[in-house]
Design a protein around this motif. Sequence first.
Motif, mmCIF file in Angstrom:
data_model
loop_
_atom_site.group_PDB
_atom_site.id
_atom_site.type_symbol
_atom_site.label_atom_id
_atom_site.label_comp_id
_atom_site.label_asym_id
_atom_site.label_seq_id
_atom_site.Cartn_x
_atom_site.Cartn_y
_atom_site.Cartn_z
ATOM 1 N N LYS A 37 0.929 -1.153 -0.080
ATOM 2 C CA LYS A 37 -0.075 -0.015 0.030
ATOM 3 C C LYS A 37 0.833 1.326 0.013
ATOM 4 N N LEU A 38 0.460 2.332 -0.705
ATOM 5 C CA LEU A 38 0.937 3.543 -0.896
ATOM 6 C C LEU A 38 0.702 4.361 0.298
ATOM 7 N N VAL A 39 1.521 4.772 1.237
ATOM 8 C CA VAL A 39 1.278 5.585 2.412
ATOM 9 C C VAL A 39 2.495 6.907 2.383
ATOM 10 N N ASP A 40 1.649 8.033 2.316
ATOM 11 C CA ASP A 40 2.442 9.222 2.163
ATOM 12 C C ASP A 40 3.407 9.223 0.951
ATOM 13 N N GLY A 41 3.126 8.774 -0.224
ATOM 14 C CA GLY A 41 4.069 8.630 -1.323
ATOM 15 C C GLY A 41 5.169 7.525 -1.132
ATOM 16 N N GLU A 42 5.109 6.878 -0.086
ATOM 17 C CA GLU A 42 5.945 5.849 0.051
ATOM 18 C C GLU A 42 5.353 4.276 -0.035
ATOM 19 N N TRP A 43 5.996 3.361 -0.579
ATOM 20 C CA TRP A 43 5.438 1.996 -0.607
ATOM 21 C C TRP A 43 5.722 1.351 0.854
ATOM 22 N N GLN A 44 4.742 0.840 1.139
ATOM 23 C CA GLN A 44 5.120 0.008 2.374
ATOM 24 C C GLN A 44 4.632 -1.557 2.122
ATOM 25 N N PRO A 45 5.395 -2.651 2.427
ATOM 26 C CA PRO A 45 5.165 -3.771 2.047
ATOM 27 C C PRO A 45 3.645 -4.294 2.580
ATOM 28 N N TYR A 46 3.242 -5.474 1.931
ATOM 29 C CA TYR A 46 2.113 -6.102 2.305
ATOM 30 C C TYR A 46 2.223 -6.306 3.823
ATOM 31 N N THR A 47 1.026 -6.221 4.651
ATOM 32 C CA THR A 47 0.970 -6.288 6.067
ATOM 33 C C THR A 47 -0.124 -7.608 6.209
ATOM 34 N N ARG A 48 0.408 -8.597 7.079
ATOM 35 C CA ARG A 48 -0.381 -9.771 7.515
ATOM 36 C C ARG A 48 -1.571 -9.571 7.923
ATOM 37 N N LYS A 49 -2.665 -9.945 7.422
ATOM 38 C CA LYS A 49 -4.029 -10.027 7.963
ATOM 39 C C LYS A 49 -4.444 -11.115 8.933
ATOM 40 N N MET A 50 -5.204 -10.854 9.818
ATOM 41 C CA MET A 50 -5.857 -12.001 10.769
ATOM 42 C C MET A 50 -7.359 -11.839 10.955
ATOM 43 N N THR A 51 -8.061 -12.915 11.026
ATOM 44 C CA THR A 51 -9.523 -12.779 11.467
ATOM 45 C C THR A 51 -9.646 -12.917 12.807
ATOM 46 N N VAL A 52 -10.668 -12.275 13.365
ATOM 47 C CA VAL A 52 -10.840 -12.255 14.618
ATOM 48 C C VAL A 52 -12.314 -12.811 14.791
ATOM 49 N N LEU A 53 -12.689 -14.008 15.208
ATOM 50 C CA LEU A 53 -13.867 -14.647 15.482
ATOM 51 C C LEU A 53 -14.404 -14.621 16.758
ATOM 52 N N GLN A 54 -15.648 -14.501 16.694
ATOM 53 C CA GLN A 54 -16.511 -14.255 18.115
ATOM 54 C C GLN A 54 -17.855 -15.036 18.130
ATOM 55 N N PRO A 91 14.547 -3.243 -6.815
ATOM 56 C CA PRO A 91 14.041 -1.888 -7.130
ATOM 57 C C PRO A 91 13.624 -1.144 -5.884
ATOM 58 N N ASP A 92 13.051 -1.737 -4.996
ATOM 59 C CA ASP A 92 12.719 -1.273 -3.597
ATOM 60 C C ASP A 92 13.525 -1.274 -2.607
ATOM 61 N N ALA A 93 14.992 -1.462 -2.855
ATOM 62 C CA ALA A 93 15.797 -1.484 -1.946
ATOM 63 C C ALA A 93 16.147 0.054 -1.232
ATOM 64 N N ASP A 94 16.474 0.286 -0.056
ATOM 65 C CA ASP A 94 16.858 1.834 0.519
ATOM 66 C C ASP A 94 18.153 1.923 -0.032
ATOM 67 N N GLU A 95 18.609 2.994 0.507
ATOM 68 C CA GLU A 95 20.099 3.445 0.126
ATOM 69 C C GLU A 95 21.064 2.673 0.938
ATOM 70 N N ARG A 96 20.893 1.883 1.868
ATOM 71 C CA ARG A 96 21.724 1.119 2.453
ATOM 72 C C ARG A 96 21.841 -0.301 1.652
ATOM 73 N N GLY A 97 20.752 -0.666 0.866
ATOM 74 C CA GLY A 97 20.659 -1.635 0.079
ATOM 75 C C GLY A 97 19.638 -2.735 0.802
ATOM 76 N N TYR A 98 18.823 -2.442 1.890
ATOM 77 C CA TYR A 98 17.936 -3.604 2.410
ATOM 78 C C TYR A 98 16.550 -3.183 1.723
ATOM 79 N N VAL A 99 15.813 -4.019 1.716
ATOM 80 C CA VAL A 99 14.366 -4.314 1.440
ATOM 81 C C VAL A 99 13.599 -4.708 2.423
ATOM 82 N N GLN A 100 12.443 -4.039 2.562
ATOM 83 C CA GLN A 100 11.484 -4.303 3.742
ATOM 84 C C GLN A 100 10.447 -5.328 3.095
ATOM 85 N N LEU A 101 10.270 -6.458 3.662
ATOM 86 C CA LEU A 101 9.592 -7.705 3.150
ATOM 87 C C LEU A 101 8.250 -7.489 4.060
#
Length: 143
Positions: A37-54, A91-101
Amino acid sequence: MGMFDSFHISATALTSQRLRMDTVSANIANAQTTRGKLVDGEWQPYTRKMTVLQEAPFQKQLAGAVKGGVQVARIVEDEAPYKLSYDPSHPDADERGYVQLPNVDLLKEMVDLMGATRSYEANIAAMNATKAMLVKAMEIGKG
């Protein structure tokens, strides 16, 4: 409790477990998605989703508004930190070469998927047992 309420309860559980399996499937499919998802012009990796049952609220069950069962209360995002991987050619690596997964752990997803599958199967068995009891009751009623 009516004659078909147990069918309703099992059906709500089947629906909930199906949504849980769909959520796990989406997590597995996006386990390598670095542009979730795009947040403030920066791409963020997919965030894990969980279902909450009741369970259905007891007060509503007493009032007769609902017949019981389980429901999905909400789908929440896992707040675990993203994984870092060193890959300067990405292509999504930062200036240090790390990629957020994404914070998706395939082992957790498989365990969650197996739990949802077993719950689904248990509710199918409960529905079949209820159906067999109703058939026997009708046979007794015939005389």
